[in-house]
Design a protein around this motif. Structure first.
Motif, mmCIF file in Angstrom:
data_model
loop_
_atom_site.group_PDB
_atom_site.id
_atom_site.type_symbol
_atom_site.label_atom_id
_atom_site.label_comp_id
_atom_site.label_asym_id
_atom_site.label_seq_id
_atom_site.Cartn_x
_atom_site.Cartn_y
_atom_site.Cartn_z
ATOM 1 N N UNK A 235 -1.437 16.292 11.339
ATOM 2 C CA UNK A 235 -1.546 16.860 10.073
ATOM 3 C C UNK A 235 -0.564 16.286 9.226
ATOM 4 N N UNK A 236 0.711 16.179 9.590
ATOM 5 C CA UNK A 236 1.715 15.680 8.735
ATOM 6 C C UNK A 236 1.595 14.257 8.367
ATOM 7 N N UNK A 237 1.260 13.356 9.425
ATOM 8 C CA UNK A 237 1.114 11.802 8.947
ATOM 9 C C UNK A 237 -0.340 11.778 8.324
ATOM 10 N N UNK B 242 -1.806 12.668 2.174
ATOM 11 C CA UNK B 242 -1.755 11.661 1.503
ATOM 12 C C UNK B 242 -0.570 11.168 0.808
ATOM 13 N N UNK B 243 0.577 12.184 1.257
ATOM 14 C CA UNK B 243 1.708 11.888 0.510
ATOM 15 C C UNK B 243 2.733 10.847 1.080
ATOM 16 N N UNK B 244 3.207 10.074 0.245
ATOM 17 C CA UNK B 244 4.240 9.047 0.741
ATOM 18 C C UNK B 244 5.087 9.225 2.155
ATOM 19 N N UNK B 245 5.650 8.331 2.697
ATOM 20 C CA UNK B 245 6.415 8.481 3.816
ATOM 21 C C UNK B 245 5.653 8.746 5.176
ATOM 22 N N UNK B 246 6.562 8.734 6.181
ATOM 23 C CA UNK B 246 6.058 8.877 7.441
ATOM 24 C C UNK B 246 5.426 7.708 8.230
ATOM 25 N N UNK B 247 5.667 6.419 7.780
ATOM 26 C CA UNK B 247 5.335 5.350 8.315
ATOM 27 C C UNK B 247 5.578 5.073 9.811
ATOM 28 N N UNK B 248 6.553 5.411 10.205
ATOM 29 C CA UNK B 248 7.071 5.445 11.674
ATOM 30 C C UNK B 248 6.083 6.301 12.440
ATOM 31 N N UNK B 249 5.981 7.692 11.926
ATOM 32 C CA UNK B 249 4.931 8.503 12.783
ATOM 33 C C UNK B 249 3.594 7.949 12.632
ATOM 34 N N UNK B 250 3.024 7.637 11.636
ATOM 35 C CA UNK B 250 1.832 6.738 11.353
ATOM 36 C C UNK B 250 1.634 5.622 12.624
ATOM 37 N N UNK B 251 2.525 4.812 12.436
ATOM 38 C CA UNK B 251 2.617 3.730 13.465
ATOM 39 C C UNK B 251 2.648 4.278 14.842
ATOM 40 N N UNK B 252 3.582 5.201 15.114
ATOM 41 C CA UNK B 252 3.550 5.840 16.608
ATOM 42 C C UNK B 252 2.224 6.343 16.970
ATOM 43 N N UNK B 253 1.603 7.243 16.222
ATOM 44 C CA UNK B 253 0.411 7.886 16.453
ATOM 45 C C UNK B 253 -0.793 6.834 16.601
ATOM 46 N N UNK B 254 -0.782 5.922 15.792
ATOM 47 C CA UNK B 254 -1.704 4.937 15.781
ATOM 48 C C UNK B 254 -1.553 4.270 17.635
ATOM 49 N N UNK C 275 -11.446 10.840 -3.816
ATOM 50 C CA UNK C 275 -12.063 12.201 -4.409
ATOM 51 C C UNK C 275 -11.488 13.455 -3.782
ATOM 52 N N UNK C 276 -11.476 13.282 -2.486
ATOM 53 C CA UNK C 276 -11.086 14.678 -1.637
ATOM 54 C C UNK C 276 -9.567 14.747 -1.550
ATOM 55 N N UNK C 277 -8.732 13.595 -1.955
ATOM 56 C CA UNK C 277 -7.133 13.882 -1.954
ATOM 57 C C UNK C 277 -6.814 13.460 -0.228
ATOM 58 N N UNK C 278 -7.375 12.943 0.402
ATOM 59 C CA UNK C 278 -7.037 12.707 1.794
ATOM 60 C C UNK C 278 -6.689 11.444 1.882
ATOM 61 N N UNK C 279 -6.208 11.011 3.072
ATOM 62 C CA UNK C 279 -5.530 9.653 3.246
ATOM 63 C C UNK C 279 -6.905 9.041 3.997
ATOM 64 N N UNK C 280 -6.985 7.493 3.827
ATOM 65 C CA UNK C 280 -7.813 6.697 4.643
ATOM 66 C C UNK C 280 -7.290 6.861 6.194
ATOM 67 N N UNK C 281 -6.132 6.915 6.446
ATOM 68 C CA UNK C 281 -5.599 7.055 7.614
ATOM 69 C C UNK C 281 -6.204 8.136 8.332
#
Length: 184
Positions: free
Chosen positions: A84-86, A89-101, A158-164
């Protein structure tokens, strides 16, 4: 009432003295009549207490508030919070996104290797180039060169979600589909 209290205190005191000193006990020397009288008094007193209790109101006992249990940890709750955190759509969390990916990528590689009965390196190559799935959104999640489909990019805007978030969800769904034997 005071007479009964005084008589009771005297009787207890005499009984204690008789128990401690044999001379007092021999001087009292109760006869059968005295013992019978004491027994009758005990029965009368018992009946009096029983009648006094019969007239009392009986109220149910309130057991109070039950103890609260400590909440048990739910397996995967930390991962849900992290997703939910990563996926916001907000900025930041690049490391968390990379780790989860990376974690999801590892699961996808293992799943593809088992499903296709191929070496890990071949499964890794399939996941990296997007040939592991027919779903373009799941393929784009792991392949940086592949763009997300236009419908996903528009929906994310449109929905305000990230592509991630869309890619993560598609990748997890695809892994689940492969694990369940292709039924989805």
């Amino acid at each position: 009432m005071r007479f009964l209290v005084v008589a009771g205190v005297v009787a207890v005191a005499v009984g204690l003295l008789a128990a401690l000193d044999r001379g007092v006990a021999a001087a009292i020397s109760p006869t059968a009549t005295v013992v019978t009288l004491i027994g009758v008094l005990g029965v009368v007193q018992g009946i009096r207490y029983a009648n006094a209790r019969r007239d009392r109101r009986r109220l149910p006992t309130d057991p109070g508030e039950p103890e609260r249990r400590a909440p048990a940890a739910v397996p995967g709750a930390d991962l849900d919070e992290r997703i939910a955190r990563v996926a916001s759509p907000g900025p930041g969390g690049y490391r968390d996104r990379r780790d989860l990916r990376g974690r999801v990528r590892g699961v996808a590689i293992e799943t593809v290797a088992r499903d296709r009965d191929c070496p890990r390196e071949a499964a890794e190559a399939a996941v990296d180039d997007g040939t592991w799935t027919d779903d373009p959104v799941a393929a784009a999640f792991f392949d940086a060169r592949t763009r997300y489909p236009l419908r996903v990019r528009l929906s994310a805007t449109v929905r305000g979600r990230s592509r991630y978030w869309y890619g993560l969800r598609a990748a997890i769904d695809e892994i689940d589909r492969i694990e369940s034997g292709g039924e989805a």
